[in-house]
Design a protein around this motif. Structure first.
Motif, mmCIF file in Angstrom:
data_model
loop_
_atom_site.group_PDB
_atom_site.id
_atom_site.type_symbol
_atom_site.label_atom_id
_atom_site.label_comp_id
_atom_site.label_asym_id
_atom_site.label_seq_id
_atom_site.Cartn_x
_atom_site.Cartn_y
_atom_site.Cartn_z
ATOM 1 N N GLY A 218 13.954 -1.126 22.651
ATOM 2 C CA GLY A 218 13.961 -2.691 23.033
ATOM 3 C C GLY A 218 15.873 -2.018 22.578
ATOM 4 N N SER A 219 16.912 -1.573 22.325
ATOM 5 C CA SER A 219 18.021 -0.854 21.790
ATOM 6 C C SER A 219 19.028 -0.236 23.087
ATOM 7 N N ILE A 220 17.932 -0.074 24.278
ATOM 8 C CA ILE A 220 18.698 0.765 24.886
ATOM 9 C C ILE A 220 19.047 -0.184 26.738
ATOM 10 N N CYS A 221 19.301 -0.311 27.070
ATOM 11 C CA CYS A 221 19.373 -1.277 28.159
ATOM 12 C C CYS A 221 20.553 0.168 29.544
ATOM 13 N N ILE A 222 19.634 0.560 30.387
ATOM 14 C CA ILE A 222 20.557 1.303 31.835
ATOM 15 C C ILE A 222 20.484 0.257 33.074
ATOM 16 N N SER A 223 21.745 0.383 33.438
ATOM 17 C CA SER A 223 22.204 -0.888 34.776
ATOM 18 C C SER A 223 22.641 -0.210 35.806
ATOM 19 N N SER A 224 22.335 0.129 37.351
ATOM 20 C CA SER A 224 22.372 0.324 38.194
ATOM 21 C C SER A 224 22.485 -0.742 39.096
ATOM 22 N N GLY A 225 24.149 0.386 39.873
ATOM 23 C CA GLY A 225 25.057 -1.100 40.954
ATOM 24 C C GLY A 225 26.016 -0.056 41.433
ATOM 25 N N SER A 226 26.097 -0.466 42.777
ATOM 26 C CA SER A 226 26.923 0.868 43.392
ATOM 27 C C SER A 226 26.191 2.457 43.449
ATOM 28 N N ASN A 227 27.296 3.621 42.992
ATOM 29 C CA ASN A 227 26.892 4.890 43.274
ATOM 30 C C ASN A 227 26.605 5.222 41.665
ATOM 31 N N PHE A 228 26.684 3.942 40.500
ATOM 32 C CA PHE A 228 26.810 5.007 39.062
ATOM 33 C C PHE A 228 25.086 3.844 37.774
ATOM 34 N N ILE A 229 25.104 5.157 37.022
ATOM 35 C CA ILE A 229 24.837 4.191 36.166
ATOM 36 C C ILE A 229 25.060 4.105 35.464
ATOM 37 N N LYS A 230 25.462 2.537 34.107
ATOM 38 C CA LYS A 230 26.013 2.930 32.647
ATOM 39 C C LYS A 230 24.604 2.653 31.977
ATOM 40 N N VAL A 231 24.797 2.948 30.416
ATOM 41 C CA VAL A 231 23.990 3.500 29.837
ATOM 42 C C VAL A 231 24.741 2.079 28.221
ATOM 43 N N TRP A 232 23.434 1.110 28.166
ATOM 44 C CA TRP A 232 24.177 0.289 27.214
ATOM 45 C C TRP A 232 23.941 0.319 25.712
ATOM 46 N N ASP A 233 24.387 0.381 24.726
ATOM 47 C CA ASP A 233 23.634 0.035 23.086
ATOM 48 C C ASP A 233 24.149 -1.380 23.454
ATOM 49 N N LEU A 234 22.728 -2.219 23.178
ATOM 50 C CA LEU A 234 22.177 -3.527 22.701
ATOM 51 C C LEU A 234 22.499 -3.598 21.498
#
Length: 502
Positions: A218-234
């Motif tokens: 529950g501490s990290i979130c991953i999102s995808s859109g277009s041709n890249f992925i981003k990793v977020w620290d919640l």
């Protein structure tokens, strides 16, 4: 008489890199079973409980596949419009699915009956997920609204309207019953807490969000859109940890394996990339025949299911370990001849045991070399049916060692000379055999240059070999010039560095 020693075949290292253990693991999935659905597959979800059956959403129905036979065993088709986002509850007994008309329905997986209908969205509902407490359902729609529903009462708990475009991605946090996250075409991700009336966090992905995934912690979130992925620290307030760009087209789906150490992404570029979550580097890649719209891996990592835009469903399964039953060992009854014979031990310790001599079959070229038939031995390996350069090179080296190469090459007519010239033409520029083939070419030119002009085929091959040698020479000259330019640039760089330091 001593046994004839076989010719050792020269082995060369492979040009490509050897497969890593990671690639071997992912290539361990069996050749895929391919099923054809009626339209693009929008969602694939595995049941969290065993047996891990999986739901495939496409067209106006949700198909339930058996994980053992990989065949449809139930079909839920009670939709007035297209079916979207069919997902299991965490006990595997219920399925929630959205639809193109905005209706969210809950089905019993055994009887396929509709248990609840939530009619609050005005447009297509692409997100329908159960909360971790199994009592609430999260839905998000193209009407830009995010809603939470109470399953026992069928009433709406709370509604959020902060998104400004279609909401087509969502994921529930497994660490809390009240937290989930959604992604929208307004480029934002929003973290929601059911206990508050507005979003807790907002993050800008930089492109329309197609998929969202929350780690089990529950501490990290991953999102995808277009041709890249981003990793977020919640935990750090939505801080961006890293960005990944390994696809060429829009990334449509994300999932984690059972261990949570491998991230899988599917894209419209027809590739599935597998990342190590320690450094988010690609450890393996798979390619498919059509753009990928959804993917999922089973909780026990036994099945990898890929859905494509043309309705194809690729099902890869790891080979199951066969249970080895203990073999029944028959034993003779006591006080019988068989019983006493079975109790006998092997030969005495001082006995001389003579091992049985195994006969070794020699290949044809070794048999001919054994009889000193050098021409026939070379012809046997130059045949099209058995043309293998390492074997030919080994035979030629053995003929050179025996001073029999010139004997094997001389006295040939047109038909016998053509295979030798074809071999020279094919391998004269191969670094593995160039020195050996050059020796063969020199002998052939010395023997047969006086008879040039008597055969059109032989003359044409001689000219082709000559052109190939000239082309290779020009190529080496270009490489030499390039090497000189590189050396000059490097020396100039070293000179400027030393002057700056001084």
């Amino acid at each position: 008489m001593a046994d004839f020693k076989r010719i050792p075949i020269k082995k060369f290292s492979r040009a490509n890199a050897e497969e890593s253990s990671e690639s071997s693991y992912w290539m361990g999935y069996k050749f895929p079973i391919v099923a054809k659905e009626y339209s693009a597959i929008t969602c694939i979800d595995f049941s969290p409980v065993q047996p891990h059956h999986y739901a495939v959403t496409c067209s106006a129905k949700v198909q339930l596949y058996d994980c053992a036979s990989n065949q449809v065993y139930k079909s839920i088709s009670r939709f007035q419009d297209s079916a979207l986002s069919g997902t299991f509850r965490y006990d595997g007994k219920l399925i929630a699915a959205g639809s193109g008309d905005g209706l969210v329905q809950v089905f019993n997986t055994q009887s396929r009956t509709v248990l609840r209908q939530f009619n609050g969205h005005s447009r297509a509902t692409y997100v329908a997920r159960f909360a971790m407490n199994n009592l609430h359902i999260i839905s998000a729609s193209d009407d830009k609204l995010v809603r939470c529903w109470d399953l026992p009462t069928g009433k709406e708990v709370i509604t959020y309207d902060e998104h400004t475009d279609y909401v087509r991605a969502g994921s529930v946090s497994k660490a809390s019953d009240d937290i989930w996250i959604t992604g929208s075409y307004d480029h934002t991700l929003k973290l929601w807490d059911k206990r508050t009336d507005k979003s807790v966090l907002s993050m800008d992905h930089g492109a329309p969000v197609e998929a969202v995934l929350v780690y089990p912690s529950g501490s990290i979130c991953i999102s995808s859109g277009s041709n890249f992925i981003k990793v977020w620290d919640l935990i750090s307030g939505g801080r961006l940890l890293t960005g990944i760009t390994n696809h060429q087209k829009t990334i449509t789906s994300l999932c984690l394996d059972n261990s949570g150490q491998r991230l899988l992404s599917g894209s419209l570029d027809r590739h599935v990339k597998i990342y190590d979550v320690k450094d988010y580097k690609v450890v393996h890649s798979m390619d498919y025949s059509s753009p990928i719209t959804s993917l999922a891996i089973s909780p026990d990592d036994s099945h990898l299911v890929i859905g494509m835009s043309d309705g194809l469903l690729s099902i890869k399964e790891r080979p199951r370990r066969k249970e080895v039953l203990p073999k029944f060992k028959w034993r003779p009854k006591g006080s019988t001849v068989r019983y006493f014979n079975s109790r006998r031990s092997g030969p005495p310790k001082d006995a001389a045991v003579i091992a049985e001599k195994k006969l070794t079959r020699l290949p044809l070229h070794d048999k001919l070399l054994r009889k000193f038939k050098y021409t026939e031995a070379l012809n046997s390996v130059l045949k099209k049916s058995s043309n293998h350069p390492p074997i030919i090179a080994s035979v030629i080296q053995e003929l050179i060692r025996r001073d029999g190469l010139q004997i094997a090459l001389s006295g040939r007519d047109e038909e016998a000379l053509l295979p030798v010239l074809y071999f020279i033409k094919k391998n004269i520029c191969n670094p593995r055999y160039s020195s050996l083939v050059s020796d063969v070419a020199n002998i052939v030119f010395d023997i047969y240059s006086p008879i040039l002009g008597q055969s059109a085929k032989v003359d044409r091959l001689f000219l082709q070999i000559k052109e190939k040698i000239h082309e290779e020479t020009r190529l080496y000259g270009s490489f030499g010039k390039l090497l000189g330019v590189i050396d000059m640039v490097l020396s100039a760089n070293d000179t400027s560095t030393s002057s700056n330091s001084a």
